[in-house]
Design an enzyme around this catalytic site. Structure first.
Site, PDB file in Angstrom:
ATOM      1  N   LYS A  37       0.815  -1.214   0.000  1.00  0.00           N
ATOM      2  CA  LYS A  37       0.000   0.000   0.000  1.00  0.00           C
ATOM      3  C   LYS A  37       0.852   1.269   0.000  1.00  0.00           C
ATOM      4  CE  LYS A  37      -0.583   0.381   5.008  1.00  0.00           C
ATOM      5  NZ  LYS A  37       0.280   1.552   5.111  1.00  0.00           N
ATOM      6  N   THR A  38       1.991   1.231   0.707  1.00  0.00           N
ATOM      7  CA  THR A  38       2.862   2.416   0.728  1.00  0.00           C
ATOM      8  C   THR A  38       3.401   2.691  -0.665  1.00  0.00           C
ATOM      9  OG1 THR A  38       3.490   1.878   3.004  1.00  0.00           O
ATOM     10  CG2 THR A  38       4.879   3.449   1.837  1.00  0.00           C
ATOM     11  N   ASP A 229      -2.981   7.932   4.367  1.00  0.00           N
ATOM     12  CA  ASP A 229      -2.512   6.576   4.673  1.00  0.00           C
ATOM     13  C   ASP A 229      -3.194   6.086   5.957  1.00  0.00           C
ATOM     14  OD1 ASP A 229      -1.048   4.246   4.535  1.00  0.00           O
ATOM     15  OD2 ASP A 229       0.797   5.114   5.313  1.00  0.00           O
ATOM     16  N   GLU A 230      -3.339   4.769   6.105  1.00  0.00           N
ATOM     17  CA  GLU A 230      -3.908   4.156   7.313  1.00  0.00           C
ATOM     18  C   GLU A 230      -5.226   4.816   7.702  1.00  0.00           C
ATOM     19  OE1 GLU A 230      -2.536   1.541   8.196  1.00  0.00           O
ATOM     20  OE2 GLU A 230      -0.357   1.637   8.204  1.00  0.00           O
ATOM     21  N   GLN A 260      -6.937  -4.124  10.076  1.00  0.00           N
ATOM     22  CA  GLN A 260      -5.822  -3.676  10.915  1.00  0.00           C
ATOM     23  C   GLN A 260      -6.185  -2.424  11.714  1.00  0.00           C
ATOM     24  OE1 GLN A 260      -1.722  -4.119   9.217  1.00  0.00           O
ATOM     25  NE2 GLN A 260      -2.789  -4.534   7.304  1.00  0.00           N
ATOM     26  N   ARG A 618       2.933  -9.675  10.857  1.00  0.00           N
ATOM     27  CA  ARG A 618       4.254  -9.027  10.898  1.00  0.00           C
ATOM     28  C   ARG A 618       5.338 -10.019  10.460  1.00  0.00           C
ATOM     29  NH1 ARG A 618       2.655  -4.973   9.749  1.00  0.00           N
ATOM     30  NH2 ARG A 618       0.713  -6.126   9.618  1.00  0.00           N
TER      31      ARG A 618
END
Length: 778
Positions: A37-38, A229-230, A260, A618
């Site tokens: 996504k980044t 973002d997020e 998340q 993670r």
């Protein structure tokens, strides 16, 4: 499309490319864990710039400075450094702090306002509670600060609070009926000190955009393309700012993953992402479902967990990576054994697979769980770093010097003034400070303004104290003059010397004093590094104001320095956005994970499940899950029950490493309540010999089980038996608490046999062998 642009977009897969080339209108990118996504955000910004969009018209909002820096560095590589510097990119707080420096004067704040961190806010609230004569055990300053923070993030101003009978009644029921007065005093004191706390940076931006339409129109026209973002982690205040800024052109791109969303305790509202299409009914929706990070086993196991949540956006995360080993599940008798298992596993993996310590992370639900892990790692000489402990910028000596620097920029900063007015000691006591505070409240001026006008106010202080106060004021003013002519490093170095802080720690001479000296030196090095970095930016000055804002908005993870080859220890909340080849998730027990505090409603339990999903995703190559049979809580060993999340993982993805024990019935009630069985109640007493035999058999069974769980720990003896442990003088041994050591002397025989051992930490202990459980190493 030019060949250059084709090459540029060729680095993306088809799913990533679609949202990158989407130019006009609202869009939402639902991005699974590890799906890039980044990269999509970064390339979308670069693509907009390649299409001729002025970088001054692009606003990109992130949740960490680290993420913003990494994205900006990548954009510089793609489109050139000069243009990338013109982007408005950073965290919500840093971007809106910048906006308030330009236009905050409309709200009555100076452009050089101070940003209070949590510790500053708590100190001020503690002072207010004391001044109001309230019971500090009822009005606990940390709880009050947390409550005020929640009000602000929900846009409940003092006025809104006083108009809400339900809120006031709730505080009255909690025996805090004067909460509104504290809130009012806190807001007034911050305003008088020319200060905003973190929550004000959002609250005051909302106020600015709501009360001044011309300011809103200016920034709507400025930020024609907005990227967030997020998005699942945005709170109500952040949501309203973004909605207002995007309302004119609707060119808003949000990226996030509802699976998340784990920050509701900070006010994050998952409905912001779940309801995005209601806010923008013409929104395009793109899904990133290919995970590039983890193995198939990890991805599929994570999918099987999150499938149990009802409130979620539909997506199916998959990966083309290798199958990978199964997730390893391990049960330990106690939390100390759990720590030893984790340390031993890390040690074996580093040795056998030639891995670095930085390849490993240990994740836990609460900070208190780190102790047993730390103990075990230290005994194995495994270096580690705890994230989320005391930040460098929260250390006393650093806060002291920074408070002087804050005073130079904003002499009204009351918290900074109180911290340093008598450090190093200059004969200005607490009584004098209290008198100054009372006078400041009476005259509705700052404490520093009172000190500047001692001859014009009624203040009962002697001539000696008056002279000391005047000297302090003159010193700060001389620093202000230097600040107008010099960069941040020159000013900070001068302040450290002139105030006597450096000399204070030099005189100390203790290891603590030396460590504080080194920390001051490290701070000065950091300021110099900051000044050099600012030289590269077109509109930056490298002055004290820029540095203090950078520090105020920094986080622990943003300031990682020193040896990075260490095992990472952190809470799962802190781990979000990070990745490690090997991840240990510890303490998977009911009432711990999921937390007992988060199982009252379905939404709370679903957030705990999302937290577990974040923890598992993670891991890149291998994930370990551990839980215990018993765990110490408040000094008592209690029975632990495996977490429900373990059962929710499809068993085809798990390898259980725990030895299978024979079934043993555990009574559900305490049998002591029934008292002793007597013959008169129809129960035959067992002969003493048979009773002893049965106890012996039970103990033998327990010892066999103990040996299965703890190999090579030696054999505890039964009374009267000889010790068979092969320990002699010169033997190298390991003890579960004291670590490695060498046997110096053996004394006694049988059950009284003792060993005198010198351990590597320098301790000499005399241990009774039948209880010591020494492991022989050679």
């Amino acid at each position: 499309m030019s060949s250059e642009l084709n090459t540029f977009l060729g680095e993306l897969n088809e799913a990533q490319r679609a949202p990158v080339v989407h130019k006009e209108g609202p869009l939402m990118v639902i991005a699974g864990a590890g799906s890039g996504k980044t990269r999509v955000l970064t390339y979308r910004i670069a693509h907009l710039m390649k299409q001729g969009i002025d970088p001054f018209n692009i606003l990109a909002l992130t949740f960490t400075n680290k993420a913003a820096r990494e994205m900006k560095a990548r954009i510089e590589q793609l489109v050139g450094g000069a243009e990338a510097k013109n982007l408005w990119m950073g965290t919500f707080h840093s971007v809106f702090a910048r906006l308030l420096r330009f236009d905050g004067q409309k709200l009555g704040y100076p452009s050089n306002f101070t940003i209070y961190d949590t510790q500053d806010s708590q100190r001020l609230i503690a002072s207010i509670i004391k001044e109001m004569g309230l019971d500090k055990d009822v009005y606990k300053y940390k709880q009050v600060q947390s409550r005020i923070s929640a009000y602000k993030n929900s846009l409940i101003t003092v006025k809104a609070y006083l108009q809400n009978p339900e809120l006031m009644e709730a505080d009255a029921m909690a025996r805090r009926p004067r909460m509104g007065e504290i809130y009012q005093n806190y807001v007034d004191r911050c305003f008088k000190a020319g200060a905003m706390d973190f929550d004000d940076l959002l609250l005051r931006t909302n106020e600015l955009l709501s009360r001044f339409p011309d300011v809103l129109m200016k920034y709507q026209d400025r930020f024609r393309y907005i990227l967030v973002d997020e998005y699942q982690d945005t709170n109500h205040s952040q949501y309203l700012i973004v909605r207002a800024l995007a309302d004119r052109y609707h060119n808003i791109c949000v990226v996030g993953d509802d699976a998340q969303s784990i920050y509701s305790f900070r006010g994050a509202n998952i409905s912001n992402i779940l309801n995005f299409q209601r806010d923008y009914d013409d929104a395009a929706v793109y899904r990133l479902e290919q995970n590039y990070r983890s193995t198939k086993n990890i991805v599929n196991a994570a999918n099987s967990i999150i499938a149990n949540n009802k409130d979620q956006l539909k997506k199916v995360v998959w990966t083309a990576n290798e199958e990978g080993p199964k997730i390893k599940l391990h049960r330990s008798p106690t939390d100390a054994d759990e720590g030893r298992y984790v340390a031993g596993s890390i040690f074996e993996n580093t040795m056998q697979l030639q891995l670095k310590h930085s390849d490993f992370a240990v994740l836990y639900r609460t900070n208190s769980q780190s102790r047993s892990i730390e103990d075990a790692l230290r005994k194995r000489d495994i270096p580690y770093r705890i994230y989320g402990g005391v930040s460098f910028y929260q250390r006393k000596e650093i806060k002291d010097l920074l408070s002087y620097l804050r005073l130079i920029i904003n002499p009204k900063d009351e918290e900074a003034l109180k911290r340093v007015i008598n450090f190093p000691a200059r004969g200005i006591g607490q009584t004098t400070v209290d008198k100054l505070t009372v006078a400041a409240n009476h005259y509705k001026r700052s404490v520093f303004e009172i000190m500047e006008n001692l001859d014009k106010v009624e203040l009962k202080i002697n001539s000696g104290t008056k002279s000391k106060l005047e000297d302090f004021v003159n010193m700060i003013k001389s620093f202000e003059i230097l600040n107008g002519e010099s960069d941040a490093f020159t000013v900070a170095e001068h302040v450290a010397k002139k105030t006597g802080i450096l000399m204070e720690f030099k005189k100390d001479g203790t290891p603590e004093g030396i460590a504080r000296m080194e920390n001051i030196e490290e701070l000065l090095n950091g300021i110099q590094d900051f000044v050099e970095g600012q030289k590269e930016l077109a509109d930056a000055k490298g002055d004290l104001t820029e540095f203090l804002e950078d520090v105020a908005l920094a986080t622990d993870l943003d300031n990682e320095k020193g040896d990075k080859n260490r095992v990472a220890l952190m809470t799962i909340h802190l781990a979000k956005g990070l990745e490690f080849p090997y991840v240990y998730i510890v303490g998977l027990e009911e009432d711990l994970f999921p937390s007992a505090m988060s199982m009252n409603t379905r939404s709370e339990l679903e957030e705990e499940r999302r937290l577990f999903y974040v923890a598992l995703t993670r891991a890149e190559k291998q994930a370990y899950l551990t839980y215990t049979q018993n765990r110490y809580r408040w000094g008592k060993l209690i029975d632990a029950e495996p977490s429900r999340f373990i059962e929710e993982i499809d068993e085809s993805f798990i390898e259980d490493l725990t030895p299978k024990d024979n079934y043993r019935f555990k009574p559900l009630i305490n049998t002591d309540i029934f008292g002793e069985a007597t013959p008169s109640r129809g129960t035959r007493t067992q002969p003493q010999k048979n009773k002893l035999q049965s106890l012996g058999k039970a103990r033998s069974s327990e010892l066999k089980k103990l040996r299965r769980l703890k190999p090579n720990l030696g054999t505890p003896s039964t009374p009267g038996a000889e010790i068979n442990l092969d320990v002699s003088e010169g033997t190298t041994v390991n003890h579960s608490r004291f670590g490695r050591g060498t046997v110096l002397k053996i004394e006694g025989t049988g059950v009284d046999k003792k060993a005198e051992v010198r351990f590597e930490r320098g301790e000499v202990k005399k241990l009774l062998l039948r209880f010591a459980k020494l492991e022989v190493l050679d």
